[in-house]
Design a protein around this motif. Structure first.
Motif, PDB file in Angstrom:
ATOM      1  N   GLU A 111       0.845  -1.205   0.000  1.00 39.56           N
ATOM      2  CA  GLU A 111       0.000   0.000   0.000  1.00 39.56           C
ATOM      3  C   GLU A 111       0.881   1.256   0.000  1.00 39.56           C
ATOM      4  O   GLU A 111       0.574   2.254  -0.684  1.00 39.56           O
ATOM      5  CB  GLU A 111      -0.917  -0.010   1.228  1.00 39.56           C
ATOM      6  CG  GLU A 111      -2.037  -0.999   1.147  1.00 39.56           C
ATOM      7  CD  GLU A 111      -2.878  -1.041   2.437  1.00 39.56           C
ATOM      8  OE1 GLU A 111      -2.587  -0.313   3.411  1.00 39.56           O
ATOM      9  OE2 GLU A 111      -3.811  -1.872   2.459  1.00 39.56           O
ATOM     10  N   SER A 112       1.970   1.228   0.735  1.00 46.69           N
ATOM     11  CA  SER A 112       2.876   2.375   0.786  1.00 46.69           C
ATOM     12  C   SER A 112       3.512   2.599  -0.576  1.00 46.69           C
ATOM     13  O   SER A 112       3.622   3.733  -1.071  1.00 46.69           O
ATOM     14  CB  SER A 112       3.972   2.180   1.810  1.00 46.69           C
ATOM     15  OG  SER A 112       3.442   2.138   3.117  1.00 46.69           O
ATOM     16  N   VAL A 113       3.930   1.507  -1.230  1.00 44.95           N
ATOM     17  CA  VAL A 113       4.552   1.612  -2.555  1.00 44.95           C
ATOM     18  C   VAL A 113       3.493   2.127  -3.521  1.00 44.95           C
ATOM     19  O   VAL A 113       3.770   2.994  -4.362  1.00 44.95           O
ATOM     20  CB  VAL A 113       5.134   0.256  -3.014  1.00 44.95           C
ATOM     21  CG1 VAL A 113       5.543   0.298  -4.477  1.00 44.95           C
ATOM     22  CG2 VAL A 113       6.327  -0.122  -2.170  1.00 44.95           C
ATOM     23  N   ASP A 114       2.314   1.674  -3.396  1.00 44.29           N
ATOM     24  CA  ASP A 114       1.231   2.115  -4.275  1.00 44.29           C
ATOM     25  C   ASP A 114       0.965   3.617  -4.057  1.00 44.29           C
ATOM     26  O   ASP A 114       0.801   4.371  -5.027  1.00 44.29           O
ATOM     27  CB  ASP A 114      -0.041   1.342  -3.923  1.00 44.29           C
ATOM     28  CG  ASP A 114      -0.624   0.583  -5.071  1.00 44.29           C
ATOM     29  OD1 ASP A 114      -0.012   0.593  -6.131  1.00 44.29           O
ATOM     30  OD2 ASP A 114      -1.671  -0.085  -4.836  1.00 44.29           O
ATOM     31  N   ALA A 115       0.953   4.038  -2.813  1.00 43.57           N
ATOM     32  CA  ALA A 115       0.697   5.443  -2.504  1.00 43.57           C
ATOM     33  C   ALA A 115       1.831   6.294  -3.031  1.00 43.57           C
ATOM     34  O   ALA A 115       1.604   7.383  -3.575  1.00 43.57           O
ATOM     35  CB  ALA A 115       0.541   5.615  -1.008  1.00 43.57           C
ATOM     36  N   LEU A 116       3.073   5.828  -2.937  1.00 41.78           N
ATOM     37  CA  LEU A 116       4.205   6.565  -3.462  1.00 41.78           C
ATOM     38  C   LEU A 116       4.121   6.634  -4.985  1.00 41.78           C
ATOM     39  O   LEU A 116       4.444   7.660  -5.565  1.00 41.78           O
ATOM     40  CB  LEU A 116       5.533   5.926  -3.028  1.00 41.78           C
ATOM     41  CG  LEU A 116       5.944   6.138  -1.576  1.00 41.78           C
ATOM     42  CD1 LEU A 116       7.194   5.329  -1.252  1.00 41.78           C
ATOM     43  CD2 LEU A 116       6.198   7.602  -1.303  1.00 41.78           C
ATOM     44  N   GLU A 117       3.780   5.603  -5.597  1.00 44.73           N
ATOM     45  CA  GLU A 117       3.675   5.605  -7.057  1.00 44.73           C
ATOM     46  C   GLU A 117       2.594   6.597  -7.468  1.00 44.73           C
ATOM     47  O   GLU A 117       2.747   7.325  -8.463  1.00 44.73           O
ATOM     48  CB  GLU A 117       3.349   4.194  -7.584  1.00 44.73           C
ATOM     49  CG  GLU A 117       4.548   3.282  -7.585  1.00 44.73           C
ATOM     50  CD  GLU A 117       4.186   1.871  -8.057  1.00 44.73           C
ATOM     51  OE1 GLU A 117       3.025   1.558  -8.364  1.00 44.73           O
ATOM     52  OE2 GLU A 117       5.096   1.038  -8.060  1.00 44.73           O
ATOM     53  N   ARG A 118       1.533   6.657  -6.790  1.00 44.47           N
ATOM     54  CA  ARG A 118       0.459   7.604  -7.130  1.00 44.47           C
ATOM     55  C   ARG A 118       0.954   9.039  -6.843  1.00 44.47           C
ATOM     56  O   ARG A 118       0.645   9.970  -7.597  1.00 44.47           O
ATOM     57  CB  ARG A 118      -0.792   7.323  -6.312  1.00 44.47           C
ATOM     58  CG  ARG A 118      -1.618   6.218  -6.935  1.00 44.47           C
ATOM     59  CD  ARG A 118      -2.893   5.977  -6.197  1.00 44.47           C
ATOM     60  NE  ARG A 118      -2.564   5.249  -4.979  1.00 44.47           N
ATOM     61  CZ  ARG A 118      -3.229   5.248  -3.876  1.00 44.47           C
ATOM     62  NH1 ARG A 118      -4.311   5.897  -3.774  1.00 44.47           N
ATOM     63  NH2 ARG A 118      -2.821   4.577  -2.855  1.00 44.47           N
ATOM     64  N   ALA A 119       1.684   9.182  -5.776  1.00 44.75           N
ATOM     65  CA  ALA A 119       2.171  10.525  -5.463  1.00 44.75           C
ATOM     66  C   ALA A 119       3.197  10.972  -6.514  1.00 44.75           C
ATOM     67  O   ALA A 119       3.231  12.116  -6.914  1.00 44.75           O
ATOM     68  CB  ALA A 119       2.825  10.531  -4.080  1.00 44.75           C
ATOM     69  N   ILE A 120       4.024  10.072  -6.931  1.00 47.13           N
ATOM     70  CA  ILE A 120       5.011  10.404  -7.965  1.00 47.13           C
ATOM     71  C   ILE A 120       4.253  10.702  -9.246  1.00 47.13           C
ATOM     72  O   ILE A 120       4.646  11.614  -9.986  1.00 47.13           O
ATOM     73  CB  ILE A 120       5.998   9.244  -8.129  1.00 47.13           C
ATOM     74  CG1 ILE A 120       6.860   9.114  -6.906  1.00 47.13           C
ATOM     75  CG2 ILE A 120       6.891   9.441  -9.318  1.00 47.13           C
ATOM     76  CD1 ILE A 120       7.824   7.988  -6.905  1.00 47.13           C
ATOM     77  N   ALA A 121       3.266  10.027  -9.515  1.00 49.00           N
ATOM     78  CA  ALA A 121       2.517  10.247 -10.747  1.00 49.00           C
ATOM     79  C   ALA A 121       1.784  11.602 -10.661  1.00 49.00           C
ATOM     80  O   ALA A 121       1.650  12.294 -11.677  1.00 49.00           O
ATOM     81  CB  ALA A 121       1.503   9.129 -10.945  1.00 49.00           C
ATOM     82  N   VAL A 122       1.370  12.017  -9.554  1.00 44.58           N
ATOM     83  CA  VAL A 122       0.676  13.302  -9.385  1.00 44.58           C
ATOM     84  C   VAL A 122       1.751  14.402  -9.482  1.00 44.58           C
ATOM     85  O   VAL A 122       1.486  15.486 -10.001  1.00 44.58           O
ATOM     86  CB  VAL A 122      -0.041  13.336  -8.048  1.00 44.58           C
ATOM     87  CG1 VAL A 122      -0.568  14.709  -7.734  1.00 44.58           C
ATOM     88  CG2 VAL A 122      -1.152  12.302  -7.991  1.00 44.58           C
ATOM     89  N   LEU A 123       2.867  14.231  -9.114  1.00 48.36           N
ATOM     90  CA  LEU A 123       3.889  15.261  -9.111  1.00 48.36           C
ATOM     91  C   LEU A 123       4.411  15.380 -10.459  1.00 48.36           C
ATOM     92  O   LEU A 123       4.686  16.132 -11.180  1.00 48.36           O
ATOM     93  CB  LEU A 123       5.051  14.905  -8.226  1.00 48.36           C
ATOM     94  CG  LEU A 123       4.952  15.136  -6.771  1.00 48.36           C
ATOM     95  CD1 LEU A 123       6.151  14.557  -6.141  1.00 48.36           C
ATOM     96  CD2 LEU A 123       4.683  16.492  -6.349  1.00 48.36           C
TER      97      LEU A 123
END
Length: 168
Positions: free
Chosen positions: A156-168
């Protein structure tokens, strides 16, 4: 007179003259010899001789039967002696076999007792190993549950980071 005439008839030479007696005696002797000769010609075996022959036959038959019985008894005695020797030998062999088998029974009883102790020891080991295996399985189940929880958290943390990187 009756007795006198009877004596005369029984002894015919009585009352004869001295000159007549020897010739009458010769005639009577010849008559007697001829009668004995005739009797012996007709039946050459007298009753006494016949009895003696029968007794001799019985004696020979008895001796033969005795001999036959002795032969039969000797054969039977030999059979008994041979059988006795065979049976004594068989008894001795059987007694030796019994002793060997008794020793085998004692050895196998001892072996069975020893193996029973070893089996009990192995049963204890198996129970210990089974308990260890069950405990290890529980530890692995707990470790897996922790791993699954950590993996899920990391995922879930990796998924959240990937989404955050994608938003940035």
């Amino acid at each position: 007179q009756g007795k006198a005439s009877h004596h005369l008839r029984a002894r015919p030479w009585v009352g004869m003259t001295a000159t007549m007696q020897p010739s009458a005696m010769c005639a009577a002797g010849l008559l007697l010899v001829s009668l004995v000769g005739a009797v012996s010609l007709e039946s050459q075996v007298t009753p006494v001789q016949k009895v003696i022959e029968l007794m001799e036959g019985m004696l020979a038959k008895g001796k033969q039967e005795k001999h036959d019985e002795q032969v039969q008894f000797a054969a039977y005695k030999q059979f008994c002696d041979d059988t006795t020797v065979d049976k004594k030998r068989a008894i001795k062999e059987a007694e030796e076999t019994i002793e060997v088998l008794k020793a085998d029974i004692a050895k196998y009883t001892s072996d069975a007792a020893q193996l029973t102790k070893e089996i009990a020891g192995h049963d204890d080991d198996i129970a210990t190993w089974k308990g260890d295996a069950d405990a290890a399985a529980k530890v692995r189940a707990i470790d897996k549950a922790e791993y699954d929880a950590t993996h899920k958290d990391y995922s879930e943390s990796v998924d959240a980071l990937e989404r955050a990187i994608a938003v940035l």
